[in-house]
Design a protein around this motif. Sequence first.
Motif, mmCIF file in Angstrom:
data_model
loop_
_atom_site.group_PDB
_atom_site.id
_atom_site.type_symbol
_atom_site.label_atom_id
_atom_site.label_comp_id
_atom_site.label_asym_id
_atom_site.label_seq_id
_atom_site.Cartn_x
_atom_site.Cartn_y
_atom_site.Cartn_z
ATOM 1 N N UNK A 36 3.342 -1.873 6.800
ATOM 2 C CA UNK A 36 3.523 -0.792 7.113
ATOM 3 C C UNK A 36 4.883 -0.217 7.403
ATOM 4 N N UNK A 37 5.326 -1.042 8.131
ATOM 5 C CA UNK A 37 7.162 -0.774 8.543
ATOM 6 C C UNK A 37 7.969 -0.856 7.311
ATOM 7 N N UNK A 38 7.639 -1.818 6.577
ATOM 8 C CA UNK A 38 8.479 -2.076 5.344
ATOM 9 C C UNK A 38 8.704 -0.799 4.572
ATOM 10 N N UNK A 58 -1.238 5.159 3.504
ATOM 11 C CA UNK A 58 -2.034 3.979 3.827
ATOM 12 C C UNK A 58 -3.697 4.470 3.696
ATOM 13 N N UNK A 59 -3.862 5.456 3.981
ATOM 14 C CA UNK A 59 -5.397 6.288 3.996
ATOM 15 C C UNK A 59 -5.522 6.576 2.094
ATOM 16 N N UNK A 60 -4.747 6.997 1.598
ATOM 17 C CA UNK A 60 -4.944 7.155 0.111
ATOM 18 C C UNK A 60 -5.170 5.842 -0.497
ATOM 19 N N UNK A 224 2.956 1.123 1.426
ATOM 20 C CA UNK A 224 2.029 1.301 2.339
ATOM 21 C C UNK A 224 0.388 1.263 1.826
ATOM 22 N N UNK A 225 0.348 1.646 0.632
ATOM 23 C CA UNK A 225 -0.747 1.657 -0.029
ATOM 24 C C UNK A 225 -1.490 0.111 -0.100
ATOM 25 N N UNK A 226 -0.549 -0.691 -0.286
ATOM 26 C CA UNK A 226 -0.991 -2.226 -0.342
ATOM 27 C C UNK A 226 -1.450 -2.591 1.158
ATOM 28 N N UNK A 227 -0.913 -2.148 1.970
ATOM 29 C CA UNK A 227 -1.551 -2.349 3.480
ATOM 30 C C UNK A 227 -2.982 -1.816 3.461
ATOM 31 N N UNK A 250 2.672 6.429 13.186
ATOM 32 C CA UNK A 250 3.379 5.661 14.184
ATOM 33 C C UNK A 250 3.639 4.331 14.272
ATOM 34 N N UNK A 251 2.685 3.388 14.000
ATOM 35 C CA UNK A 251 3.023 2.335 13.826
ATOM 36 C C UNK A 251 3.895 1.718 12.955
ATOM 37 N N UNK A 252 3.844 2.666 11.809
ATOM 38 C CA UNK A 252 4.679 2.441 10.654
ATOM 39 C C UNK A 252 6.323 2.607 11.082
#
Lengths: 333, 248, 302
Positions: A36-38, A58-60, A224-227, A250-252
């Motif tokens: 997520x951070x990357x 992330x959600x999508x 982020x989608x991969x996560x 926020x975590x991201x």
Amino acid sequence: MAGWLIIALALALAPLALGSGRWVEFLELTLFVAVLGQGWNVLGGYGGQYSFGNAVFFGTGAYVQALLQYRFGISPWISLWFAIAGTAAVGAAIGWLSFRYGLRGSYFALITLAFAEAFHVLARSFPSITEGGRGVQLALNQDPDRALATFQFNFAGSFLAENGFYYTILAVFLASAFATWRMERTRFGAQLIAVRENEDAAQALGIDAFRVKLGAISISAAITAAAGVYYVQKYLFIEPGIAFGTSKSVEALFAPIIGGLGTVVGPLLGSFFIHGVGEAAKATIGQALGDRPGVDLILFGTILILVLAFLPRGLAGLWAALWRRLTGGDGNA
Amino acid sequence: MLEVRGLSRSFGGLKAVDDVTLSVPRGQIVSLIGPNGAGKTTLFALISGFLKPDSGRVSFEGRDITGHKPHAICRAGIVRTFQVVQPFAGLSVHENIAVGAHTRLRDRDEALERAREVAHRVGMGAMLDRPASALTIAGRKRLELARALATDPRLLLLDEVMAGLNATEIGELVEVIRAIRDEGVTIFLIEHVMQAVMRLSDYTHVLNHGAMIASGTPREVTSAPHVIEAYLGHGAAARLAELEAGHA
Amino acid sequence: MEFFGLTLPSYGWETVLGSAVSGVFLGAIYALVALGLTLIYGVLHIINFAHGALLMLGMYGVFFLWKLAGIDPYLAMLIVVPGGFALGYLLQRFVIGKASHGRDEIILLVTLGLSIVIENGALFFFSATERSVLVPYDLDGIDLGVTYAVWPEIAALAGSLAITGALWLFMMRTDTGRAIRAVARERRGAQLVGINVDHIFAVTFGLGTAIVAAAASLLAPTYPVHPQIGNLFVLIAFTVVVLGGMGSFVGALVGGFLIGITEQLGRLYMGESLGVITVSVIFILVLLLRPTGLFGQRSGQG
């Protein structure tokens, strides 16, 4: 590069050395947040565009991965490409709107937050497509022979059942770190950093800042989608709050800011540090006061403020400065 | 090479650039002078695409570039520097110049190599690994020039690259700019340091209150009475003439 | 009624008007929460992410004063408002001002960090349980024909109008108010004439927090408090501020009412769940098309 080989090797061997269970779970969570951070780091750390709504990606990713299997019975190995590419397209669309209209700084942060919220409401409001607030529950595969085909490791034999998703997220993380590392060494990366440092000067030197930012937000969205894909395959469940709520956004941003903005290693370093501290706090303070929730996040927030105040280049910057001092460099980093 | 026709731009009621027409011939060093607030930097911003003109046209090598985006104009071959230098502060000198080099070169190694060459050309060869934020004013001005040069321009717009430098540094930079011209780059520069203007320019335009008031060789324009008045105030030319007459 | 191919339910005018009127009451609360936010933005140019968390903290203050000391939630204002001022002053002076190095993205992140600390602090100390202030008059009210307004709603409407007026008078008539306006307009100039800008920044942040504490007091009888209650309001408050124009008091008031009414009508026509999307959509559209909002100036106090 040698450093990365050591990190990759250590992480790959970790389940063998530590046995499975708590420590591997800890590393798995660390890697998930590092991905997520990357994703955030590509746009925020390298491009200087601070998103407060990366949960939208992330959600999508998670919903596309879940719904293609749930509604159409498509193989997870095929749907994951749709999830990643589709989310990159969503990223490009959000970026097109935001950057075309010249939103920068806080305004960009706010509009990403608003998009995440809008997607949150949409996911809740169309149960005929998304199952609404109840969320999407994928069918559990109990056939060991189909473990790989279904991308579900629960019944895949003990080692894979326990560590399959650890290796999944490790692979995703290494891929994202390698992509970022490559990006740093391309024209696109140099131009993205130039836009972060000074957009006017970048444009004067022939850089199409709009297109560069659009590229960055698409890459950010794809990572982020991969996560999100990993999350859905691991838990076989997604609902609007987990997918689009503020916590993923926020975590991201925690991990790269604490670890070191615009560095390849920053998100991993930051994620490792905060979750290490979080675990330690839960084991000590949390335990002493009767296992109450909130302790870890109180610490994360405090660490974030302290890092912003005293370590603008994060732990990676601190490390570089210490290293220079130890090896007798000039030391004024 | 550069043709500006009837270019105007106002802010609120103020005409910052008022019906300016000028041309910059290939291979020359042309300067633009004028008192503070005359609209020189605004004119540069209009040419380089950072501002859109209200009316008028800009063409470069016969192609109309009026209102094009800054990055497109740079790729067409015109690059500007900024009066207030704008280094990429978090990057090294080498990386800064490489950003410019990437405009024509996709490959990272080639861009870095080209940046190294350019740095040597402007006398920054020894500073490649310095952080841009650690440079002196003179160093930053040179970096600004180097970065622009690395884009391989055919026309270089220099906005007060001499300001804030001492006499030695000005002398060095004058030589650097001459050498750049000798290699085939046309130069259009805004300058306040008259010593540099006189030594460098083949031709000079004078801007006052947004309008062109004189053009000619540096010697011609600096002795024109209305130019002196623009700089020193009404009646100054007459007083200067009287003074000189008194001495004679 | 047809709307982009969707068939919308059709209602009688009483229902629509009733929804709009309850939107006015809801909007009054949004306006009040947004008022402190817009004040802080107008002067410090800070988007204060911790605003919702501070609202939540104020509501816990009101709750515990009522629970432990039996103080009426409206009377509690006399305690939580000065308390909010002190807390805001200290936060700006010793945390936000110090940690942000003056860059607005960093300020945003610092206030985000603060909101996380405050929210989880509340979770840690007070747990996630919802707690309600019970007042004997919470179901009494006036029948307005198209809808029924309870006293807490009426108090919130009156209170937000009164507080907006009071803030306006304070800014116009007092020396501190004038100093705040001077700093908002010309930071460096204000410094040159001897105004202590750091102090004025902290006072402004304190005032913004005091206003949100007053909002907490007006909200307590209708909304149960829990650690996440601030999140419910924070995006809406941002929308109100952006719609009204960052830094504009009138904008906050008008924006609050507009958002309140839009949200209620959105719920009526699109359902409870999808209805709230109107807020996000307005937010996005205003940011894209008119980032100065309805009453926006570059830095202002309209």
